[in-house]
Motif scaffolding. Structure first.
Motif, PDB file in Angstrom:
ATOM      1  N   ARG A  99      52.638  26.953 -55.146  1.00  0.00           N
ATOM      2  CA  ARG A  99      52.746  26.733 -54.028  1.00  0.00           C
ATOM      3  C   ARG A  99      53.949  25.286 -53.875  1.00  0.00           C
ATOM      4  O   ARG A  99      54.580  25.270 -52.988  1.00  0.00           O
ATOM      5  CB  ARG A  99      51.301  26.100 -53.570  1.00  0.00           C
ATOM      6  N   TRP A 100      53.934  24.387 -54.620  1.00  0.00           N
ATOM      7  CA  TRP A 100      54.913  23.385 -54.748  1.00  0.00           C
ATOM      8  C   TRP A 100      56.121  23.732 -55.050  1.00  0.00           C
ATOM      9  O   TRP A 100      56.938  23.227 -54.049  1.00  0.00           O
ATOM     10  CB  TRP A 100      54.418  22.434 -55.879  1.00  0.00           C
ATOM     11  N   ASN A 101      56.304  24.834 -55.512  1.00  0.00           N
ATOM     12  CA  ASN A 101      57.741  25.194 -55.861  1.00  0.00           C
ATOM     13  C   ASN A 101      58.115  25.922 -54.609  1.00  0.00           C
ATOM     14  O   ASN A 101      59.248  25.838 -54.204  1.00  0.00           O
ATOM     15  CB  ASN A 101      57.843  26.011 -57.083  1.00  0.00           C
ATOM     16  N   GLY A 102      57.396  26.559 -53.874  1.00  0.00           N
ATOM     17  CA  GLY A 102      57.632  27.339 -52.785  1.00  0.00           C
ATOM     18  C   GLY A 102      57.942  26.082 -51.634  1.00  0.00           C
ATOM     19  O   GLY A 102      58.940  26.488 -50.892  1.00  0.00           O
ATOM     20  N   ILE A 103      57.162  25.093 -51.407  1.00  0.00           N
ATOM     21  CA  ILE A 103      57.494  24.174 -50.667  1.00  0.00           C
ATOM     22  C   ILE A 103      58.903  23.316 -50.636  1.00  0.00           C
ATOM     23  O   ILE A 103      59.808  23.436 -49.851  1.00  0.00           O
ATOM     24  CB  ILE A 103      56.454  23.061 -50.543  1.00  0.00           C
ATOM     25  N   LEU A 104      59.160  23.293 -52.088  1.00  0.00           N
ATOM     26  CA  LEU A 104      60.299  22.518 -52.449  1.00  0.00           C
ATOM     27  C   LEU A 104      61.575  23.781 -52.018  1.00  0.00           C
ATOM     28  O   LEU A 104      62.537  23.168 -51.874  1.00  0.00           O
ATOM     29  CB  LEU A 104      60.498  21.946 -53.971  1.00  0.00           C
ATOM     30  N   GLY A 105      61.303  24.970 -52.494  1.00  0.00           N
ATOM     31  CA  GLY A 105      62.371  25.834 -52.099  1.00  0.00           C
ATOM     32  C   GLY A 105      62.882  26.022 -50.816  1.00  0.00           C
ATOM     33  O   GLY A 105      63.847  25.919 -50.342  1.00  0.00           O
ATOM     34  N   ARG A 106      61.717  25.852 -49.788  1.00  0.00           N
ATOM     35  CA  ARG A 106      61.994  25.889 -48.126  1.00  0.00           C
ATOM     36  C   ARG A 106      62.506  24.828 -47.809  1.00  0.00           C
ATOM     37  O   ARG A 106      63.526  24.741 -47.095  1.00  0.00           O
ATOM     38  CB  ARG A 106      60.573  26.135 -47.489  1.00  0.00           C
TER      39      ARG A 106
END
Length: 117
Positions: A99-106
């Motif tokens: 989830r954290w990686n998804g937020i950083l990617g966005r």
């Protein structure tokens, strides 16, 4: 023997006070009389009065809505915290990292088209 006004005022000093009070009362009555208006006879332009009333109503509604949002804010924050705690409590470390990686990617994607601004 006619006495002139100067002699009368010189002899009776209290007449100055009486004259001042009389002048003040006359001025107050004149001001009230000149400023008195009957609200039924005021001819305000209809269009301007309508626009003013509408603007006042919209401002009042905006103030009410802003106050309701302000009053609701602590409840919204508490609900968001509760939702996050519930979601995180059920997730393991790998899920949280995803989830954290998804937020950083966005976030990175949104910054790149703007030139890093």
């Amino acid at each position: 023997m006619a006495a002139n006004v100067k002699e009368i005022f010189a002899k009776h000093k209290w007449l100055w006070l009486a004259a001042a009070l009389l002048i003040f009362a006359a001025g107050a009555l004149a001001a009230i009389w000149l400023n008195a208006r009957n609200a039924e006879h005021i001819d305000a332009p209809v269009m301007e009065a309508t626009v003013t009333d509408e603007a006042s109503r919209k401002i009042g509604e905006s103030i009410t809505e802003a106050q309701q949002r302000k009053n609701k804010l602590p409840e919204v924050v508490k609900n968001a915290k509760d939702n996050v705690m519930r979601d995180v409590a059920d997730a393991d470390d790998a899920c949280i990292a995803d989830r954290w990686n998804g937020i950083l990617g966005r976030y990175r994607e949104s910054r790149t088209p703007a030139g890093g601004i």
